[in-house]
Scaffold this active site. Structure first.
Site, PDB file in Angstrom:
ATOM      1  N   ASP A  35       3.844 -12.753   0.990  1.00  0.00           N
ATOM      2  CA  ASP A  35       3.763 -11.601   0.090  1.00  0.00           C
ATOM      3  C   ASP A  35       4.924 -11.572  -0.903  1.00  0.00           C
ATOM      4  O   ASP A  35       6.060 -11.302  -0.526  1.00  0.00           O
ATOM      5  CB  ASP A  35       3.771 -10.337   0.967  1.00  0.00           C
ATOM      6  CG  ASP A  35       3.788  -9.053   0.168  1.00  0.00           C
ATOM      7  OD1 ASP A  35       3.338  -9.066  -0.994  1.00  0.00           O
ATOM      8  OD2 ASP A  35       4.237  -8.028   0.714  1.00  0.00           O
TER       9      ASP A  35
ATOM     10  N   SER B 241       7.118  -7.973  -1.322  1.00  0.00           N
ATOM     11  CA  SER B 241       8.065  -7.385  -0.366  1.00  0.00           C
ATOM     12  C   SER B 241       9.026  -8.484   0.077  1.00  0.00           C
ATOM     13  O   SER B 241       8.822  -9.652  -0.261  1.00  0.00           O
ATOM     14  CB  SER B 241       7.326  -6.786   0.843  1.00  0.00           C
ATOM     15  OG  SER B 241       6.704  -7.814   1.608  1.00  0.00           O
TER      16      SER B 241
ATOM     17  N   ASN C 240      10.765  -8.526   3.483  1.00  0.00           N
ATOM     18  CA  ASN C 240      11.044  -8.675   4.916  1.00  0.00           C
ATOM     19  C   ASN C 240       9.992  -9.509   5.627  1.00  0.00           C
ATOM     20  O   ASN C 240       8.819  -9.505   5.240  1.00  0.00           O
ATOM     21  CB  ASN C 240      11.086  -7.302   5.592  1.00  0.00           C
ATOM     22  CG  ASN C 240      12.341  -6.521   5.245  1.00  0.00           C
ATOM     23  OD1 ASN C 240      12.444  -5.973   4.150  1.00  0.00           O
ATOM     24  ND2 ASN C 240      13.289  -6.477   6.156  1.00  0.00           N
TER      25      ASN C 240
ATOM     26  N   TRP D 272       8.117  -9.525   9.211  1.00  0.00           N
ATOM     27  CA  TRP D 272       7.907  -8.766  10.444  1.00  0.00           C
ATOM     28  C   TRP D 272       6.590  -9.188  11.082  1.00  0.00           C
ATOM     29  O   TRP D 272       5.685  -9.680  10.396  1.00  0.00           O
ATOM     30  CB  TRP D 272       7.924  -7.253  10.203  1.00  0.00           C
ATOM     31  CG  TRP D 272       6.741  -6.724   9.443  1.00  0.00           C
ATOM     32  CD1 TRP D 272       6.644  -6.560   8.094  1.00  0.00           C
ATOM     33  CD2 TRP D 272       5.481  -6.303   9.985  1.00  0.00           C
ATOM     34  NE1 TRP D 272       5.409  -6.070   7.755  1.00  0.00           N
ATOM     35  CE2 TRP D 272       4.672  -5.903   8.908  1.00  0.00           C
ATOM     36  CE3 TRP D 272       4.965  -6.229  11.280  1.00  0.00           C
ATOM     37  CZ2 TRP D 272       3.366  -5.431   9.070  1.00  0.00           C
ATOM     38  CZ3 TRP D 272       3.656  -5.762  11.450  1.00  0.00           C
ATOM     39  CH2 TRP D 272       2.872  -5.363  10.348  1.00  0.00           C
TER      40      TRP D 272
ATOM     41  N   TYR E 286       4.285   0.137   2.906  1.00  0.00           N
ATOM     42  CA  TYR E 286       3.502  -0.642   1.947  1.00  0.00           C
ATOM     43  C   TYR E 286       2.485   0.294   1.321  1.00  0.00           C
ATOM     44  O   TYR E 286       2.305   1.419   1.771  1.00  0.00           O
ATOM     45  CB  TYR E 286       2.782  -1.791   2.662  1.00  0.00           C
ATOM     46  CG  TYR E 286       3.725  -2.791   3.285  1.00  0.00           C
ATOM     47  CD1 TYR E 286       4.212  -3.868   2.551  1.00  0.00           C
ATOM     48  CD2 TYR E 286       4.152  -2.645   4.593  1.00  0.00           C
ATOM     49  CE1 TYR E 286       5.094  -4.772   3.105  1.00  0.00           C
ATOM     50  CE2 TYR E 286       5.043  -3.546   5.157  1.00  0.00           C
ATOM     51  CZ  TYR E 286       5.502  -4.607   4.409  1.00  0.00           C
ATOM     52  OH  TYR E 286       6.379  -5.505   4.954  1.00  0.00           O
TER      53      TYR E 286
ATOM     54  N   ASP F 156       2.167  -9.854  -7.489  1.00  0.00           N
ATOM     55  CA  ASP F 156       2.136  -9.501  -6.066  1.00  0.00           C
ATOM     56  C   ASP F 156       0.989 -10.174  -5.317  1.00  0.00           C
ATOM     57  O   ASP F 156      -0.142  -9.709  -5.350  1.00  0.00           O
ATOM     58  CB  ASP F 156       2.035  -7.974  -5.952  1.00  0.00           C
ATOM     59  CG  ASP F 156       2.101  -7.478  -4.526  1.00  0.00           C
ATOM     60  OD1 ASP F 156       2.247  -8.300  -3.598  1.00  0.00           O
ATOM     61  OD2 ASP F 156       1.994  -6.254  -4.331  1.00  0.00           O
TER      62      ASP F 156
ATOM     63  N   THR G 273      -1.237  -8.011  -2.759  1.00  0.00           N
ATOM     64  CA  THR G 273      -2.187  -6.979  -3.205  1.00  0.00           C
ATOM     65  C   THR G 273      -3.456  -7.673  -3.669  1.00  0.00           C
ATOM     66  O   THR G 273      -3.387  -8.669  -4.380  1.00  0.00           O
ATOM     67  CB  THR G 273      -1.574  -6.147  -4.359  1.00  0.00           C
ATOM     68  OG1 THR G 273      -0.470  -5.397  -3.842  1.00  0.00           O
ATOM     69  CG2 THR G 273      -2.572  -5.185  -4.971  1.00  0.00           C
TER      70      THR G 273
END
EC number: 3.4.23.-
Length: 324
Positions: free
Chosen positions: A32, A35, A37, A39, A75, A214, A217
């Site tokens: 992505d 963003s 991070n 996780w 998000y 992005d 998305t």
């Protein structure tokens, strides 16, 4: 350089498989650019959203290190709260030790429960990483796991396989013609200046605004009034934020042309109208943000499938070349 193959989930999401820990456990993650991070779902999470996914079990990894930090991410369509740990992460054959990652305790929102992926791997700038976590690409760079400080995406269309992200290089087989480079305007997201948007040669929206590139998305996301103008210009109607077109006449609809850094990038109706003859929606959606606050567009997968995109951290530029 490291190449990661991605699965195309019905043209809405693209995810690849990474492994975490020792011994390695596999997880499906969205790569992505919107963003920063990393996780994944974890054994700390008992929520319904986590039950359908692979869960990272830190206690079973011999290389896991606790950090004592927490992390909270939101998000557009969900979020994640959890703790920040550190472990070895392997991406496309490259092993990245001491990588900080979020382990979910809760995943609010209905979106994650049905999602085919277990987590998200963020590729935006470190400045927007929650909890000060070092992003995967930065960590790989500091350990000389990538040759160049750039990465690139090829997103397949029509539900086809073959999508890939290359960390540290460019795959020349996935584009034709020359690369058009656009300066990043804010080193947070991969944000660029958009000069204007025209339909049939007339300005339809945005006389100088900003856009975020992005990969996480699925649609092109526009401010409310900008979307209304474009829909009017192409003869579409709106239904609950989804834009409907006349499916039978897709071929006769006009291109939507985005001018970015002085170069026209036309988007044909075959790219922005999705669905079959009986029911179709457009690949444009509304951000719910009124245009007079800040006219920010999001170039999601509907736009990005048409281009091979290169994200250059050394020069802070995004490259677009026609996808092959």
């Amino acid at each position: 350089r490291v190449t990661e193959q991605m699965k195309n989930e019905a043209d809405t999401e693209y995810y690849g498989v990474i492994s975490i820990g020792t011994p390695p456990e596999s997880f499906k993650v969205i790569f992505d650019t919107g963003s920063s991070n990393l996780w994944v779902s974890s054994s700390h999470c008992s929520a319904q959203a986590c039950s359908n996914h692979n869960k990272f079990k830190p206690r079973q990894s011999s290389t896991y290190v606790e950090t004592g930090k927490t992390v909270d991410l939101t998000y557009g369509t969900g979020g994640m709260r959890g703790i920040l740990g550190q472990d070895t992460v392997s991406v496309g054959g490259g092993s990245d030790p001491n990588q900080e990652l979020g382990e979910s305790q809760t995943e609010p929102g209905p979106f994650q429960a049905a999602a085919p992926f277990d987590g998200i791997l963020g590729l935006a700038y470190p400045s927007i990483a929650a909890a000060g976590a070092v992003p995967v690409f930065d960590n790989m760079g500091s350990q000389s796991l990538v040759e160049k400080d750039l990465f690139s995406f090829y997103l397949s269309g029509g539900g086809a396989n073959g999508s890939e992200v290359m960390l540290g290089g460019v795959d020349n087989s996935h584009y034709t013609g020359s690369i058009h480079w656009i300066p990043v305007t804010a080193e947070k997201y991969w944000q660029v200046a958009l000069d204007g948007i025209t339909v049939n040669g007339q300005t339809a929206a945005c006389e100088g605004c900003q856009a975020i590139v992005d990969t996480g998305t699925s649609k092109i996301v526009a401010p409310v009034s900008a979307l209304a103008n474009i829909m009017k210009d192409i003869g579409a109607s709106e239904n609950q934020g989804e834009m409907m077109g006349n499916c039978a006449s897709v071929q006769s609809l006009p291109d939507i042309t985005f001018t970015i850094n002085g170069v026209k990038q036309p988007l044909p109706p075959s790219a922005y109208i999705e669905g079959d003859q009986a029911f179709c929606t457009s690949g444009l959606g509304s951000s719910g943000v009124p245009s007079n606050t800040s006219e920010l567009w999001i170039f999601g997968d509907v736009f990005l499938r048409n281009y091979y995109t290169i994200y250059d951290r050394t020069n802070n530029k995004v490259g677009f070349a026609p996808a092959a």
